[in-house]
Design a protein around this motif. Structure first.
Motif, PDB file in Angstrom:
ATOM      1  N   LYS A  68     -27.610 -49.036  16.775  1.00  0.00           N
ATOM      2  CA  LYS A  68     -28.091 -50.199  16.029  1.00  0.00           C
ATOM      3  C   LYS A  68     -28.630 -51.279  16.981  1.00  0.00           C
ATOM      4  CE  LYS A  68     -25.278 -49.658  11.897  1.00  0.00           C
ATOM      5  NZ  LYS A  68     -26.429 -49.126  11.150  1.00  0.00           N
ATOM      6  N   VAL A  69     -28.002 -51.392  18.126  1.00  0.00           N
ATOM      7  CA  VAL A  69     -28.406 -52.411  19.095  1.00  0.00           C
ATOM      8  C   VAL A  69     -29.507 -51.902  20.028  1.00  0.00           C
ATOM      9  CG1 VAL A  69     -27.610 -53.729  21.096  1.00  0.00           C
ATOM     10  CG2 VAL A  69     -26.230 -53.675  19.009  1.00  0.00           C
ATOM     11  N   ASP A  70     -29.333 -50.686  20.537  1.00  0.00           N
ATOM     12  CA  ASP A  70     -30.268 -50.150  21.527  1.00  0.00           C
ATOM     13  C   ASP A  70     -31.355 -49.276  20.925  1.00  0.00           C
ATOM     14  OD1 ASP A  70     -28.786 -51.377  23.537  1.00  0.00           O
ATOM     15  OD2 ASP A  70     -27.475 -49.647  23.780  1.00  0.00           O
ATOM     16  N   GLY A  71     -31.136 -48.786  19.706  1.00  0.00           N
ATOM     17  CA  GLY A  71     -32.121 -47.925  19.072  1.00  0.00           C
ATOM     18  C   GLY A  71     -32.166 -46.542  19.672  1.00  0.00           C
ATOM     19  N   THR A  72     -33.352 -45.951  19.664  1.00  0.00           N
ATOM     20  CA  THR A  72     -33.516 -44.593  20.173  1.00  0.00           C
ATOM     21  C   THR A  72     -33.161 -44.527  21.649  1.00  0.00           C
ATOM     22  OG1 THR A  72     -35.860 -45.079  20.543  1.00  0.00           O
ATOM     23  CG2 THR A  72     -35.276 -43.953  18.493  1.00  0.00           C
ATOM     24  N   CYS A  73     -32.630 -43.382  22.038  1.00  0.00           N
ATOM     25  CA  CYS A  73     -32.152 -43.176  23.409  1.00  0.00           C
ATOM     26  C   CYS A  73     -32.429 -41.723  23.773  1.00  0.00           C
ATOM     27  CB  CYS A  73     -30.647 -43.485  23.445  1.00  0.00           C
ATOM     28  SG  CYS A  73     -29.820 -43.132  25.003  1.00  0.00           S
ATOM     29  N   PRO A  74     -32.787 -41.438  25.031  1.00  0.00           N
ATOM     30  CA  PRO A  74     -33.070 -40.059  25.414  1.00  0.00           C
ATOM     31  C   PRO A  74     -31.921 -39.089  25.156  1.00  0.00           C
ATOM     32  CG  PRO A  74     -33.819 -41.567  27.112  1.00  0.00           C
ATOM     33  CD  PRO A  74     -33.030 -42.386  26.138  1.00  0.00           C
ATOM     34  N   GLY A  75     -30.697 -39.587  25.181  1.00  0.00           N
ATOM     35  CA  GLY A  75     -29.567 -38.691  24.929  1.00  0.00           C
ATOM     36  C   GLY A  75     -28.239 -39.413  24.999  1.00  0.00           C
ATOM     37  N   TYR A  76     -27.213 -38.743  24.473  1.00  0.00           N
ATOM     38  CA  TYR A  76     -25.846 -39.245  24.502  1.00  0.00           C
ATOM     39  C   TYR A  76     -24.942 -38.213  25.161  1.00  0.00           C
ATOM     40  CZ  TYR A  76     -26.425 -43.339  21.470  1.00  0.00           C
ATOM     41  OH  TYR A  76     -26.780 -44.565  20.953  1.00  0.00           O
ATOM     42  N   ILE A  77     -23.967 -38.707  25.903  1.00  0.00           N
ATOM     43  CA  ILE A  77     -22.933 -37.872  26.503  1.00  0.00           C
ATOM     44  C   ILE A  77     -21.579 -38.362  26.007  1.00  0.00           C
ATOM     45  CG2 ILE A  77     -21.706 -37.383  28.663  1.00  0.00           C
ATOM     46  CD1 ILE A  77     -24.385 -37.332  30.085  1.00  0.00           C
TER      47      ILE A  77
ATOM     48  N   VAL B 168     -22.403 -37.458  35.286  1.00  0.00           N
ATOM     49  CA  VAL B 168     -21.966 -38.855  35.249  1.00  0.00           C
ATOM     50  C   VAL B 168     -21.728 -39.301  36.691  1.00  0.00           C
ATOM     51  CG1 VAL B 168     -20.319 -40.509  34.286  1.00  0.00           C
ATOM     52  CG2 VAL B 168     -20.845 -38.413  33.023  1.00  0.00           C
ATOM     53  N   PRO B 169     -22.752 -39.810  37.368  1.00  0.00           N
ATOM     54  CA  PRO B 169     -22.619 -40.217  38.776  1.00  0.00           C
ATOM     55  C   PRO B 169     -21.575 -41.317  38.961  1.00  0.00           C
ATOM     56  CG  PRO B 169     -24.930 -40.109  38.120  1.00  0.00           C
ATOM     57  CD  PRO B 169     -24.120 -39.995  36.871  1.00  0.00           C
ATOM     58  N   LYS B 170     -21.151 -41.503  40.199  1.00  0.00           N
ATOM     59  CA  LYS B 170     -20.081 -42.462  40.493  1.00  0.00           C
ATOM     60  C   LYS B 170     -20.415 -43.870  40.021  1.00  0.00           C
ATOM     61  CE  LYS B 170     -17.524 -42.215  44.150  1.00  0.00           C
ATOM     62  NZ  LYS B 170     -16.998 -42.191  45.537  1.00  0.00           N
ATOM     63  N   GLU B 171     -21.703 -44.251  40.085  1.00  0.00           N
ATOM     64  CA  GLU B 171     -22.046 -45.610  39.674  1.00  0.00           C
ATOM     65  C   GLU B 171     -21.858 -45.827  38.171  1.00  0.00           C
ATOM     66  OE1 GLU B 171     -26.048 -43.437  40.334  1.00  0.00           O
ATOM     67  OE2 GLU B 171     -24.061 -43.530  41.268  1.00  0.00           O
TER      68      GLU B 171
ATOM     69  N   TYR C  94     -11.261 -46.305  24.160  1.00  0.00           N
ATOM     70  CA  TYR C  94     -12.676 -46.046  23.889  1.00  0.00           C
ATOM     71  C   TYR C  94     -13.539 -46.916  24.792  1.00  0.00           C
ATOM     72  CZ  TYR C  94     -11.827 -43.302  19.678  1.00  0.00           C
ATOM     73  OH  TYR C  94     -11.433 -42.317  18.818  1.00  0.00           O
ATOM     74  N   GLY C  95     -14.787 -46.521  24.915  1.00  0.00           N
ATOM     75  CA  GLY C  95     -15.735 -47.355  25.625  1.00  0.00           C
ATOM     76  C   GLY C  95     -17.146 -46.806  25.541  1.00  0.00           C
ATOM     77  N   CYS C  96     -18.120 -47.695  25.390  1.00  0.00           N
ATOM     78  CA  CYS C  96     -19.532 -47.354  25.537  1.00  0.00           C
ATOM     79  C   CYS C  96     -19.906 -47.841  26.928  1.00  0.00           C
ATOM     80  CB  CYS C  96     -20.364 -48.029  24.463  1.00  0.00           C
ATOM     81  SG  CYS C  96     -19.865 -47.628  22.776  1.00  0.00           S
ATOM     82  N   LEU C  97     -20.005 -46.931  27.872  1.00  0.00           N
ATOM     83  CA  LEU C  97     -20.131 -47.349  29.267  1.00  0.00           C
ATOM     84  C   LEU C  97     -21.420 -48.150  29.473  1.00  0.00           C
ATOM     85  CD1 LEU C  97     -18.713 -44.313  31.254  1.00  0.00           C
ATOM     86  CD2 LEU C  97     -17.544 -46.096  29.954  1.00  0.00           C
ATOM     87  N   PRO C  98     -21.321 -49.255  30.213  1.00  0.00           N
ATOM     88  CA  PRO C  98     -22.462 -50.173  30.347  1.00  0.00           C
ATOM     89  C   PRO C  98     -23.605 -49.637  31.195  1.00  0.00           C
ATOM     90  CG  PRO C  98     -20.619 -50.928  31.689  1.00  0.00           C
ATOM     91  CD  PRO C  98     -20.104 -49.795  30.850  1.00  0.00           C
ATOM     92  N   ILE C  99     -23.326 -48.635  32.042  1.00  0.00           N
ATOM     93  CA  ILE C  99     -24.364 -48.077  32.914  1.00  0.00           C
ATOM     94  C   ILE C  99     -24.680 -46.662  32.461  1.00  0.00           C
ATOM     95  CG2 ILE C  99     -25.005 -47.472  35.281  1.00  0.00           C
ATOM     96  CD1 ILE C  99     -22.970 -49.539  36.233  1.00  0.00           C
ATOM     97  N   ARG C 100     -25.948 -46.406  32.145  1.00  0.00           N
ATOM     98  CA  ARG C 100     -26.358 -45.065  31.733  1.00  0.00           C
ATOM     99  C   ARG C 100     -26.554 -44.160  32.941  1.00  0.00           C
ATOM    100  NH1 ARG C 100     -30.802 -45.923  26.864  1.00  0.00           N
ATOM    101  NH2 ARG C 100     -29.489 -47.215  25.488  1.00  0.00           N
ATOM    102  N   ASN C 101     -26.594 -42.850  32.685  1.00  0.00           N
ATOM    103  CA  ASN C 101     -26.788 -41.916  33.795  1.00  0.00           C
ATOM    104  C   ASN C 101     -28.265 -41.877  34.197  1.00  0.00           C
ATOM    105  OD1 ASN C 101     -28.201 -40.106  32.169  1.00  0.00           O
ATOM    106  ND2 ASN C 101     -26.796 -38.410  32.474  1.00  0.00           N
ATOM    107  N   PRO C 102     -28.633 -41.156  35.265  1.00  0.00           N
ATOM    108  CA  PRO C 102     -30.029 -41.179  35.737  1.00  0.00           C
ATOM    109  C   PRO C 102     -31.053 -40.711  34.704  1.00  0.00           C
ATOM    110  CG  PRO C 102     -28.597 -40.347  37.458  1.00  0.00           C
ATOM    111  CD  PRO C 102     -27.742 -40.464  36.225  1.00  0.00           C
ATOM    112  N   ASN C 103     -30.621 -39.929  33.705  1.00  0.00           N
ATOM    113  CA  ASN C 103     -31.527 -39.515  32.634  1.00  0.00           C
ATOM    114  C   ASN C 103     -31.598 -40.546  31.516  1.00  0.00           C
ATOM    115  OD1 ASN C 103     -32.220 -36.981  33.781  1.00  0.00           O
ATOM    116  ND2 ASN C 103     -30.275 -36.136  33.081  1.00  0.00           N
ATOM    117  N   ASP C 104     -30.955 -41.692  31.712  1.00  0.00           N
ATOM    118  CA  ASP C 104     -30.899 -42.773  30.733  1.00  0.00           C
ATOM    119  C   ASP C 104     -30.077 -42.389  29.504  1.00  0.00           C
ATOM    120  OD1 ASP C 104     -31.460 -45.430  30.074  1.00  0.00           O
ATOM    121  OD2 ASP C 104     -33.197 -44.887  28.861  1.00  0.00           O
TER     122      ASP C 104
END
Length: 316
Positions: free
Chosen positions: A160-169, A251-254, A116-126
């Protein structure tokens, strides 16, 4: 390496440093600051409605009410339905929501079998990206309910930590999935899981991307389609091993793990950080489990078991 194998399976070292994720919960004031579309009056209206529903937890945190309202795109009626489904499922499905402690034997086993993992870098749409794959391919070691519990823990920790977010993948890797894994699924658990994802999830789900698709995917989709609405089906995208680069649009390379040719950290490091983060989040998870329905107080006209009929719940 933060994971060690003592011969009986993967166990956890006492601690590793985490840079990617905090364990400090977001506050309501921070949420209002980043969401000018949401007013305190909106949330107070929701609070007043909750009071009229005696079976719902009466002390739902303000941050959660904001999250529900945001996830439903500020539609008050849809928000009420989402709250109802979320807390009813939480009560009726302890196999997904209770005992969220990564040192419990069943979750130690699950984290040995699954990555599992919550990737530390979000995509360009956040969009927040949550990753999942098999570590061990033997089907008899796979437990669906424990896997779902970890997926929900990942989402809960993020919001819980980040709150609202434009979206999840959701980013899944199918490598190693066999017919034997399908025999480990129960219709009841699948129904509850997809109801939660589609009707009770307090985040905006934007896509499900499946890597290393195999021929078995047709059989899997045949099993899952009866539980999936058209909107969810339209979010599912498949990639074979040969066309993995097509995922870069979402999901860009970065953002992508280095194991797939990306520039982010490895699967192993991501999984290790996830385990440590879940360990540190234990107090928040334990506190959160108090917010459930009291079925003895549910109005008679809406006394329907969510396990038998999700759509028949009446919302006043």
């Amino acid at each position: 390496m933060p994971l060690i194998n003592d011969g009986s399976g993967i166990v956890l070292k006492e601690s590793i440093k985490i840079k990617e994720k905090s364990i400090v919960p977001i506050t309501a004031d921070e949420e209002y600051a980043k969401n000018p579309e949401i007013s305190k009056e909106n949330i107070e209206d929701l609070r007043k409605w909750v009071v009229t529903q005696p079976h719902l937890p009466q002390n739902i945190p303000e941050e959660m009410l904001i999250l529900f309202y945001h996830s439903c795109f500020f539609d008050m009626e849809q928000t009420r339905i989402c709250i109802e489904i979320y807390y009813t499922l939480k009560t009726e499905t302890p196999e997904f929501f209770a005992n969220r402690d990564v040192f419990r034997p069943e979750l130690v086993n699950a984290l040995n079998v699954l990555d599992y993992g919550c990737l530390p870098i979000r995509n360009p749409n956040d969009y927040q990206i949550i990753y999942h794959k098999l570590r061990i391919f033997e089907a008899n070691k796979y437990v669906f309910n424990d896997g779902v519990k970890l997926l929900i823990m990942a989402m809960d920790a993020c919001f819980k930590v980040d709150g609202t977010c434009p979206g999840y993948i959701f980013l899944f890797d199918m490598r190693g999935v066999r017919l034997g894994h399908l025999t480990r699924l129960s219709i009841s658990s699948l129904r509850k899981f997809f109801t939660f994802i589609q009707e009770g999830l307090p985040v905006r789900l934007k896509g499900i991307h499946v890597l290393n698709t195999q021929s078995i995917v047709d059989k899997i989709m045949m099993l899952l389609k009866p539980f999936m609405k058209k909107e969810l089906l339209s979010m599912v995208h498949f990639y074979t091993e040969r066309d993995v680069e097509k995922i870069y649009g979402a999901v860009p390379k970065e953002c992508l793990l280095e194991d797939y040719g990306g520039l982010a950290q490895s699967i192993e490091k991501t999984h290790a950080h996830f385990i440590e983060w879940m360990k540190l989040m234990k107090p928040l998870f334990e506190n959160d489990y108090q917010y459930k329905c009291d079925e003895s107080k549910r109005p008679k006209k809406s006394k329907k078991s969510i396990s038998t009929s999700f759509k028949s719940l009446e919302i006043d």
